[in-house]
Enzyme design. Sequence first.
Site, PDB file in Angstrom:
ATOM      1  N   GLU A 200       0.849  -1.201   0.000  1.00  0.00           N
ATOM      2  CA  GLU A 200       0.000   0.000   0.000  1.00  0.00           C
ATOM      3  C   GLU A 200       0.872   1.233   0.000  1.00  0.00           C
ATOM      4  OE1 GLU A 200      -2.464  -0.073   3.520  1.00  0.00           O
ATOM      5  OE2 GLU A 200      -3.986  -1.285   2.544  1.00  0.00           O
ATOM      6  N   LEU A 203       0.864   6.314   3.955  1.00  0.00           N
ATOM      7  CA  LEU A 203       0.387   7.679   4.183  1.00  0.00           C
ATOM      8  C   LEU A 203       1.250   8.304   5.278  1.00  0.00           C
ATOM      9  CD1 LEU A 203      -3.428   6.886   4.064  1.00  0.00           C
ATOM     10  CD2 LEU A 203      -2.006   7.805   2.232  1.00  0.00           C
ATOM     11  N   HIS A 208      -5.855   7.733  12.526  1.00  0.00           N
ATOM     12  CA  HIS A 208      -6.561   6.447  12.489  1.00  0.00           C
ATOM     13  C   HIS A 208      -7.994   6.720  12.948  1.00  0.00           C
ATOM     14  CE1 HIS A 208      -7.011   1.968  13.281  1.00  0.00           C
ATOM     15  NE2 HIS A 208      -8.050   2.493  13.912  1.00  0.00           N
ATOM     16  N   GLU A 275     -11.943   0.132   9.807  1.00  0.00           N
ATOM     17  CA  GLU A 275     -10.828   1.027  10.137  1.00  0.00           C
ATOM     18  C   GLU A 275     -10.331   1.773   8.899  1.00  0.00           C
ATOM     19  OE1 GLU A 275      -8.941  -1.079  14.057  1.00  0.00           O
ATOM     20  OE2 GLU A 275      -7.790  -1.270  12.215  1.00  0.00           O
ATOM     21  N   GLU A 287      -8.743  -1.983   7.270  1.00  0.00           N
ATOM     22  CA  GLU A 287      -9.213  -3.329   7.599  1.00  0.00           C
ATOM     23  C   GLU A 287     -10.527  -3.273   8.349  1.00  0.00           C
ATOM     24  OE1 GLU A 287      -7.117  -5.764  10.371  1.00  0.00           O
ATOM     25  OE2 GLU A 287      -6.744  -4.149  11.775  1.00  0.00           O
ATOM     26  N   ARG A 291     -15.537  -8.014  15.359  1.00  0.00           N
ATOM     27  CA  ARG A 291     -15.710  -8.335  16.786  1.00  0.00           C
ATOM     28  C   ARG A 291     -15.879  -7.033  17.543  1.00  0.00           C
ATOM     29  NH1 ARG A 291     -10.897  -6.162  18.346  1.00  0.00           N
ATOM     30  NH2 ARG A 291      -9.217  -6.414  16.849  1.00  0.00           N
ATOM     31  N   ARG A 337      -5.589   3.056  27.825  1.00  0.00           N
ATOM     32  CA  ARG A 337      -5.320   1.644  28.109  1.00  0.00           C
ATOM     33  C   ARG A 337      -4.210   1.556  29.143  1.00  0.00           C
ATOM     34  NH1 ARG A 337      -5.642  -1.941  22.606  1.00  0.00           N
ATOM     35  NH2 ARG A 337      -7.192  -0.661  21.508  1.00  0.00           N
TER      36      ARG A 337
HETATM   37  P1  ADP Z   1      -3.315  -4.573  12.235  1.00  0.00           P
HETATM   38  O1  ADP Z   1      -4.278  -5.572  11.686  1.00  0.00           O
HETATM   39  O2  ADP Z   1      -1.997  -5.174  12.565  1.00  0.00           O
HETATM   40  O3  ADP Z   1      -3.888  -3.709  13.314  1.00  0.00           O
HETATM   41  P2  ADP Z   1      -3.795  -2.409  10.305  1.00  0.00           P
HETATM   42  O4  ADP Z   1      -3.867  -2.643   8.859  1.00  0.00           O
HETATM   43  O5  ADP Z   1      -5.076  -2.139  11.029  1.00  0.00           O
HETATM   44  O6  ADP Z   1      -2.987  -3.594  10.987  1.00  0.00           O
HETATM   45  O7  ADP Z   1      -2.824  -1.180  10.578  1.00  0.00           O
HETATM   46  C1  ADP Z   1      -2.450  -0.819  11.901  1.00  0.00           C
HETATM   47  C2  ADP Z   1      -1.785   0.537  11.926  1.00  0.00           C
HETATM   48  O8  ADP Z   1      -0.651   0.568  11.016  1.00  0.00           O
HETATM   49  C3  ADP Z   1      -2.657   1.682  11.464  1.00  0.00           C
HETATM   50  O9  ADP Z   1      -3.488   2.185  12.492  1.00  0.00           O
HETATM   51  C4  ADP Z   1      -1.606   2.682  11.030  1.00  0.00           C
HETATM   52  O10 ADP Z   1      -1.018   3.284  12.172  1.00  0.00           O
HETATM   53  C5  ADP Z   1      -0.542   1.821  10.382  1.00  0.00           C
HETATM   54  N1  ADP Z   1      -0.784   1.691   8.920  1.00  0.00           N
HETATM   55  C6  ADP Z   1      -1.443   0.690   8.294  1.00  0.00           C
HETATM   56  N2  ADP Z   1      -1.513   0.898   6.946  1.00  0.00           N
HETATM   57  C7  ADP Z   1      -0.882   2.069   6.711  1.00  0.00           C
HETATM   58  C8  ADP Z   1      -0.619   2.860   5.516  1.00  0.00           C
HETATM   59  N3  ADP Z   1      -1.020   2.463   4.298  1.00  0.00           N
HETATM   60  N4  ADP Z   1       0.043   4.033   5.668  1.00  0.00           N
HETATM   61  C9  ADP Z   1       0.439   4.449   6.901  1.00  0.00           C
HETATM   62  N5  ADP Z   1       0.247   3.753   8.040  1.00  0.00           N
HETATM   63  C10 ADP Z   1      -0.410   2.585   7.966  1.00  0.00           C
END
Ligand code: ADP
Length: 449
Positions: A200, A203, A208, A275, A287, A291, A337
């Site tokens: 990807e 960014l 988030h 998310e 993603e 849950r 947390r």
């Molecule tokens: P996980 O399933 O491990 O939680 P995620 O896909 O939800 O993984 O991503 C978790 C975190 O990683 C995001 O909240 C963000 O901080 C960072 N992240 C994920 N994808 C990107 C992206 N394309 N660019 C910048 N940061 C990202």
Amino acid sequence: MFKKILIANRGEIALRVVRAAREMGIATVAVHSTADADAMHVRMADESVCIGPPASPQSYLSVPAIIAACEVTGAEAIHPGYGFLSENAGFVQVVEDHGLTFIGPTAEHIRIMGDKITAKDTMKALGVPCVPGSDGGVATLDDAKRIGAEIGYPVIIKATAGGGGRGMKVAQTAADMEKAFLTARAEGKSNFGNDEVYIEKYLTTPRHIEIQVFGDGKGRAVHLGERDCSLQRRHQKVFEEAPGPSITAAERARIGKICADAVANINYIGAGTIEFLYENGEFYFIEMNTRLQVEHPVTESIFGVDLVREQIRVAAGLPMELNQDSLSINGHSIEVRINAEKLPNFSPCPGRITQYHAPGGLGVRMDSALYDGYSIPPYYDSLIGKLIVHGRDRPEALARLHRALGELIVDGVDTTVPLFHALLAEPDVLSGAYNIHWLEHWLETNLGG
Ligand code: ADP
């Protein structure tokens, strides 16, 4: 309605489910490992069953042990909490095969969203905006380099099966690609048994933002606004708030409707979270979690709903009580947390709690399974409590958080409480001007870790 449910989890989330069930007149069964015989969730539930030794694979992740516990106690349904078996489609299948009810989505929905590539394809087809990136999995380093050049650096390489912040590596430039690609694959393989990765656009200054959705499984769904969970350490959330300080009512309505329509379209049942990364006014799907989330209480606080009650109701086949038109936001809520971890390295710090005092008063909720004399076992997650505050607006919620943190006493182990005291003195936190990288920078500058 069910007469008795089993909770396949431990700690604060097991208590959370016991509380909802008790208000609904439903009896509860706790399961526990030998290390958790004295745990609060065991004491609070109506019945309990020991399901194995301390190591999770032999207890909290043991499907036969959990099914047997249902059969022995006559529990009709299983609430999985978060973590452990909550997003395990195979488990859901076994539960159903035994004539029991899983309080959560179908195995099929979990499967779709558990594979990040399939999830992204599905969401894209449902009209949800996604981060630009590879079309599906990337098999070879040459492909990865070609895609990196196409979408432009920096890029992030992600394990399809990843979760919990693991299996993700950033390549700032083409020179980093080889290492990032190979490491993400290796982490995917060793942590999740799957070395498929995708790419990807990375960014650089996003927030988030996640949207809480809830479906009735019959084509109706609602959204409960957003949570801003940008304050993260190693991609793990530490401070969450709702509503998001940067989101307008118009943006919330727009993205909320896209999300609710998407899950309604696939007949999603129960609670889910979609998310996004949010940058320059645009949302990019990353993603979906199928849950209840750790941070669900901030949403409950501002909407005045009990999400666990709703989960149990729709799982029992009752109509969903949530209605988009009657869902409105009241005030502001923040969760921190509290982990049993030693700063500055956040190393786990299990041990005996010599004194515990939970804060109280107006707008304060402490979700924790601690008690005086409790010994935190070394085998599980280091989350020992969630302090959730609610105020009429953000400044009031911040003041209340400050006050409540001052009342909290957890003696005997190190905790992350000092981190929150420090964060509450930061102008950027007070004004809500942070993105997903803010905390990492702050930690480097202030704790050197
Ligand atoms: P996980 O399933 O491990 O939680 P995620 O896909 O939800 O993984 O991503 C978790 C975190 O990683 C995001 O909240 C963000 O901080 C960072 N992240 C994920 N994808 C990107 C992206 N394309 N660019 C910048 N940061 C990202």
